[in-house]
Design a protein around this motif. Sequence first.
Motif: not given
Length: 317
Positions: A5-7, A58, A61-62, A283, A287, A317
């Motif tokens: 995950g990334t944010g 973030k 969540e990702d 990120d 995204r 991912k």
Amino acid sequence: MKIIGTGRAHPAKVVTNAMLEGFLDTSDEWIRTRTGITERRLISSERLEDLATEASLKAIEDAGLTPADIDYIICSNVVNEYITPALSCIVQGAIGAKCACIDINGACSGFIYALDMADDRIRSGKARNILVLAAEEPTRMVDWEDRALCVLFGDGAGAVVVSGGDGLIGSRLTTQSKLDCLHYVRRLEPTPYITKEEYSAPMYMNGKEVFKTAVLSSSRDIKVLLDKAGLKPSDIKYYILHQANMRIIEAIANWLKLDLEHFPTNVERCGNTSSASIPLLLDELARSGKLQKGDKILMSAFGAGFTTGACIIEWTK
Ligand code: COA
């Protein structure tokens, strides 16, 4: 380990080169041609821990997780308003996690050092899901009357969540003690027993020395990592380099004989955000759908110390 995950979080205030012309003896032309920067995002009313918290939530969540699933937090940070406790401890409370936390200061290479530590912790079985965060406000370390330095920096926070997997192909960390390249000194509280001379001073940087050392050391790290992994420069989809100066990125691209399309950037919009620059850019790429499963990415950073850190990851991912 692998990244799941990334944010990222940017401050709201955008400061263009033209805005700097209003109070500094500088020009948009000088800044753009020497650095590639056209604007930067600066902390104004926000606190760094708020940006760090937003980027962390973030990323979690990702990753499809909740803060309760995070069992370690490593935060790369050079300065923030708190000397203690560590920024990671503040973020832990803000996101509602319960795990152990630690900050590291590897200057602009700190995110790569933190990823490397996360990999060790996962390999040893001591953690399953680790939040690796880089939150930086380098604009608070420079003298805003010093045109050679204040135009270069921006603030921000980037985060990833890592868990067990085969995403790390190789990594390399180096340090050479070189205080004369870049340093920032703060005077501590006096005691009745201090007899030595102490001082506070804004950031000092020998720009030409940093430029040379950065190009040489990043090129060397990239070559060592590619050779070790048995990869050609063109096997890497993206080189996510520390976003300090467009000319450093171009010099490394030239040396690798690769087109600039392999070198995504955010320095033109964000300035040098210290160790946050790589996770911010990662990120952005993730995204915007630019990363596909199986892509190989090489991340390489340099910073005060003089530290360097580089790693090759496979996007899983
Ligand atoms: N606007 C206008 N003129 C400026 C200026 C500015 N913002 N900053 C410096 N100048 C002037 C200098 O005063 C100097 O003038 P002089 O020739 O009359 O003395 C001239 O521009 C050249 O300065 P110099 O420092 O030699 O420029 P440079 O070509 O080395 O570029 C850097 C300066 C900082 C952009 C460059 O050295 C660099 O990018 N270094 C690497 C920095 C870095 O990556 N740091 C990150 C560490 S993690």
